[in-house]
Design a protein around this motif. Sequence first.
Motif, mmCIF file in Angstrom:
data_model
loop_
_atom_site.group_PDB
_atom_site.id
_atom_site.type_symbol
_atom_site.label_atom_id
_atom_site.label_comp_id
_atom_site.label_asym_id
_atom_site.label_seq_id
_atom_site.Cartn_x
_atom_site.Cartn_y
_atom_site.Cartn_z
ATOM 1 N N LEU B 108 22.840 37.826 59.866
ATOM 2 C CA LEU B 108 23.162 36.403 59.907
ATOM 3 C C LEU B 108 22.771 35.721 58.603
ATOM 4 N N SER B 109 23.443 34.607 58.330
ATOM 5 C CA SER B 109 23.259 33.922 57.050
ATOM 6 C C SER B 109 22.109 32.925 57.156
ATOM 7 N N LEU B 110 21.697 32.376 56.023
ATOM 8 C CA LEU B 110 20.610 31.398 56.029
ATOM 9 C C LEU B 110 20.996 30.146 56.803
ATOM 10 N N ASP B 111 22.289 29.787 56.731
ATOM 11 C CA ASP B 111 22.751 28.616 57.499
ATOM 12 C C ASP B 111 22.559 28.844 58.989
ATOM 13 N N GLU B 112 22.957 30.033 59.405
ATOM 14 C CA GLU B 112 22.797 30.360 60.830
ATOM 15 C C GLU B 112 21.326 30.406 61.205
ATOM 16 N N LEU B 113 20.517 30.927 60.321
ATOM 17 C CA LEU B 113 19.079 31.005 60.555
ATOM 18 C C LEU B 113 18.506 29.595 60.772
ATOM 19 N N GLY B 143 1.839 40.415 62.809
ATOM 20 C CA GLY B 143 0.865 40.122 63.860
ATOM 21 C C GLY B 143 1.506 39.769 65.194
ATOM 22 N N ILE B 144 2.791 39.414 65.174
ATOM 23 C CA ILE B 144 3.505 39.114 66.421
ATOM 24 C C ILE B 144 3.547 40.352 67.320
ATOM 25 N N GLY B 145 3.605 41.507 66.650
ATOM 26 C CA GLY B 145 3.684 42.758 67.415
ATOM 27 C C GLY B 145 5.113 43.208 67.576
ATOM 28 N N GLY B 146 5.285 44.490 67.693
ATOM 29 C CA GLY B 146 6.637 45.038 67.833
ATOM 30 C C GLY B 146 7.167 45.541 66.503
ATOM 31 N N LYS B 147 8.287 46.202 66.607
ATOM 32 C CA LYS B 147 8.880 46.841 65.426
ATOM 33 C C LYS B 147 9.500 45.792 64.498
ATOM 34 N N VAL B 148 9.206 45.926 63.201
ATOM 35 C CA VAL B 148 9.805 45.014 62.220
ATOM 36 C C VAL B 148 10.967 45.716 61.517
ATOM 37 N N ARG B 149 12.123 45.104 61.577
ATOM 38 C CA ARG B 149 13.270 45.636 60.826
ATOM 39 C C ARG B 149 13.580 44.668 59.694
ATOM 40 N N ASN B 150 14.179 45.191 58.634
ATOM 41 C CA ASN B 150 14.518 44.243 57.574
ATOM 42 C C ASN B 150 15.832 44.575 56.877
ATOM 43 N N ARG B 151 16.395 43.553 56.242
ATOM 44 C CA ARG B 151 17.629 43.710 55.484
ATOM 45 C C ARG B 151 17.363 43.084 54.117
ATOM 46 N N LYS B 152 17.720 43.835 53.091
ATOM 47 C CA LYS B 152 17.444 43.351 51.725
ATOM 48 C C LYS B 152 18.622 42.534 51.235
ATOM 49 N N ASP B 153 18.342 41.739 50.213
ATOM 50 C CA ASP B 153 19.385 40.973 49.525
ATOM 51 C C ASP B 153 20.187 40.084 50.464
ATOM 52 N N VAL B 154 19.484 39.291 51.230
ATOM 53 C CA VAL B 154 20.184 38.290 52.019
ATOM 54 C C VAL B 154 20.068 36.968 51.256
ATOM 55 N N GLN B 155 21.076 36.618 50.577
ATOM 56 C CA GLN B 155 21.129 35.380 49.798
ATOM 57 C C GLN B 155 19.865 35.194 48.961
ATOM 58 N N GLY B 156 19.528 36.228 48.213
ATOM 59 C CA GLY B 156 18.409 36.132 47.277
ATOM 60 C C GLY B 156 17.054 36.341 47.912
ATOM 61 N N GLY B 157 17.009 36.960 49.051
ATOM 62 C CA GLY B 157 15.707 37.220 49.656
ATOM 63 C C GLY B 157 15.763 38.375 50.640
ATOM 64 N N ASN B 158 14.647 38.572 51.310
ATOM 65 C CA ASN B 158 14.548 39.630 52.314
ATOM 66 C C ASN B 158 14.473 39.006 53.707
ATOM 67 N N LEU B 159 15.217 39.585 54.619
ATOM 68 C CA LEU B 159 15.193 39.067 55.992
ATOM 69 C C LEU B 159 14.495 40.083 56.891
ATOM 70 N N TYR B 160 13.505 39.636 57.636
ATOM 71 C CA TYR B 160 12.767 40.508 58.554
ATOM 72 C C TYR B 160 13.035 40.050 59.984
ATOM 73 N N LEU B 161 12.997 40.995 60.898
ATOM 74 C CA LEU B 161 13.288 40.662 62.295
ATOM 75 C C LEU B 161 12.371 41.408 63.248
ATOM 76 N N ILE B 162 11.861 40.672 64.221
ATOM 77 C CA ILE B 162 11.182 41.325 65.353
ATOM 78 C C ILE B 162 11.947 40.923 66.603
ATOM 79 N N GLU B 163 12.408 41.905 67.354
ATOM 80 C CA GLU B 163 13.213 41.616 68.539
ATOM 81 C C GLU B 163 12.594 42.315 69.747
ATOM 82 N N LYS B 164 12.433 41.564 70.825
ATOM 83 C CA LYS B 164 11.824 42.137 72.051
ATOM 84 C C LYS B 164 12.691 41.842 73.265
ATOM 85 N N GLY B 165 12.699 42.752 74.182
ATOM 86 C CA GLY B 165 13.352 42.523 75.478
ATOM 87 C C GLY B 165 14.856 42.384 75.394
ATOM 88 N N LYS B 166 15.473 43.123 74.472
ATOM 89 C CA LYS B 166 16.917 42.998 74.320
ATOM 90 C C LYS B 166 17.641 43.480 75.576
#
Lengths: 280, 456
Positions: B108-113, B143-166
């Motif tokens: 997702l884009s920064l606008d969506e974020l 510190g939130i806990g859970g697996k951290v995933r990331n995507r590089k080069d999202v509009q000049g930065g790094n995007l990290y995600l923690i997702e639970k209970g999908k």
Amino acid sequence: MQINSSYLLSLTTFFYLGAAAVYLLYWIFRLHKIGILATIITVSGFLLETAGIALRWKESYALGYGHAPLSNLYESLIFFSWVTILVYLFVEYKTRNRVIGAFATPFACLAMAYASFSPNVQDTIQPLIPALQSNWLIAHVITCFLGYASFAVACGFGIMYLIKGDSKGGGLLGSLPSKKVLDELMHQTIIFGFLWLTVGIITGAVWANQAWGTYWSWDPKETWSLITWFVYATALHARFVRGWAGKKIAYLSIIGFISVIFTYFGVNFLLSGLHSYGSS
Amino acid sequence: MKSKKVESKPNIILNFFSSVKLAITLFILLAITSIIGTVLPQGESLQFYLENFGPTSFKIIKGLELYDTYHSWWYLSLLGLFSVNLVVCTIRRLPYTLRLYRKDALNLSLDELARRPFKKIWNLPKAAPDENLVSRIKSVFEGIGGKVRNRKDVQGGNLYLIEKGKWNYWGVYFIHVSILVIFAGAVFGSFAGFKGRIMLLEGETTDHAFKRDEAGNISKIPLNFSVKCNKFKVEFYPNGAPKLFQSDLSIIKGGKEVRKKSILVNDPLSYEGVTFYQSSYESLPEIEIKIISPDGKERRLSLSAFEKAMWPETGMVIGLIKYLPNVHGSPAARIYIGDPSGNGDALWLLKGHDKDYKIGDSVFRISLVRGGEKYMTGLQVKKDPGVWIVWLGCIMLVLGFGVVFWVPHERYWLWIGRDGQGAKVILAGQTTKNKVAFEKRFNKIGKEMEKITGEI
């Protein structure tokens, strides 16, 4: 007078009556100290009732029957009020809102008063007839009454939601939680009650299957619990239909509780069936 | 999920069957109609309804099968429609849910974020998104806990995600399918199983049960084995309430006893899928009489209800008509004595008072030796191979509730990147339930990050 469980339990009635009155005062005057007092009275009543239930359990052993105090109308009313207070105290702890107490404690008080003072309800400890001699008795009664008590509290929220109406600003109605919060609380308590009602129906089915070889026999009690289940299923699904949120769900939580009351008493007194403990 | 274009006919039909509105309508209809069978007596004879409710009401009762509401054509149709509703609704929602489930929250884009319900943005014009900042902020995020995933080069930065209970997406399906499973189990059980009754005297053996159909006809259900009642026991509390009903049963197969168990009301016996439940009992009188022939010979006969005894010396048959345990302090019995052609007498015997009975010129002396009771146990016999499917459905139902109601689908995003000359940190969050608790946690993380960004 000799201290026995019936005495302690009828005393509890006055604690809950006092608690309901003080919560009402708190709602009117909004003084923090009154609120604290209401909570103290409720917790004391709850501890007294817990002691009463424990004593009754002990007394049943002394009589040579030895069973959990969950076997007749008197004991189920006591347990209903106990769980209602438990659920309410949990809600008060979570929401830090004491006005709700003015709408929840009366249910517990009424159940206790009915159990203790109605000539229709016998407070003698009776032995278990063969059909009730099962471990499923405890699981079935506890789960059902967790459901019933949650629905009583949800009904309190429904009433609060409706009397709040469209009022804005101060006054008595203004001091009630906002409609958005009430709606969410109502939804959460209905969910909680619905889960326990479902588990209650299932444990009843398992028990019936073990005792009679039929897990579902369309006995009036079973059917009414299913009717109640349908009412709350409606309330849960109504949130997904546009224009059904809020007021309609508040009405449903009241209708649902009326259905609970009928499942609980109406079936025993007005209809015949397997759960005829009310007629004795 | 709603499309704006004009809907085709099949779509209208599908929409009808899959709609929440239909579900709600069915809930309400089922709730209201279910009341009928709790108010109107069920399973009585048609005559009963005609006599008690009059001819007009009788017509309605008969036409709508209200004497057996829950198995009437219209009630079963409502349940059928309910099942169709569940099936169609499940199938229709499936692709939609699958799309949601497969959607990568990292995509997702920064606008969506910035449009997420919970967000915090820190503009740090004087800092650079260097290793120091990233590692400190990231450690708070972890510190939130859970697996951290990331995507590089999202509009000049790094995007990290923690997702639970999908998998929360599937909870609703679990519930809906579980109800269908329960229905399936009930239907399967009603076709593949049977329900019957057995009445067994103490000492008696049988290899079949009896079933009564709706018309009141009684038919035999053969069992693959025999069941014997060795003994029946009933006990009462001092206040007269029943305390115990117990039948000592044996299962006999091929002439051998293969199982033995004392069954109680809540403790049945199962053998080869057939279960025997303690359901009722009857007590039947049983007496012993003594007959002294004119030549002084003595004979003792045991008589019980439903059984006749032979009196070999005379070729007569003796039966028990009535037994009274207490007549002026003694047991008494009325017995029948008859010849094979059907002629006979009835006479009363009182214990302690012998009676003379004449056949031709011979006088026999008959006395009541002992009177007592013999038990007959009533067993409910059932075979229901569908019950395990029903239980499976129940377990799924409860697990489904747990997931749907209490496992929220939570997502936390963190973006750290360059913004003009400086750095920028965005923390965003979204949850499907319990927003209050989520917000608390979110704000706590936000505060910790605030502390770091404030120092920089």
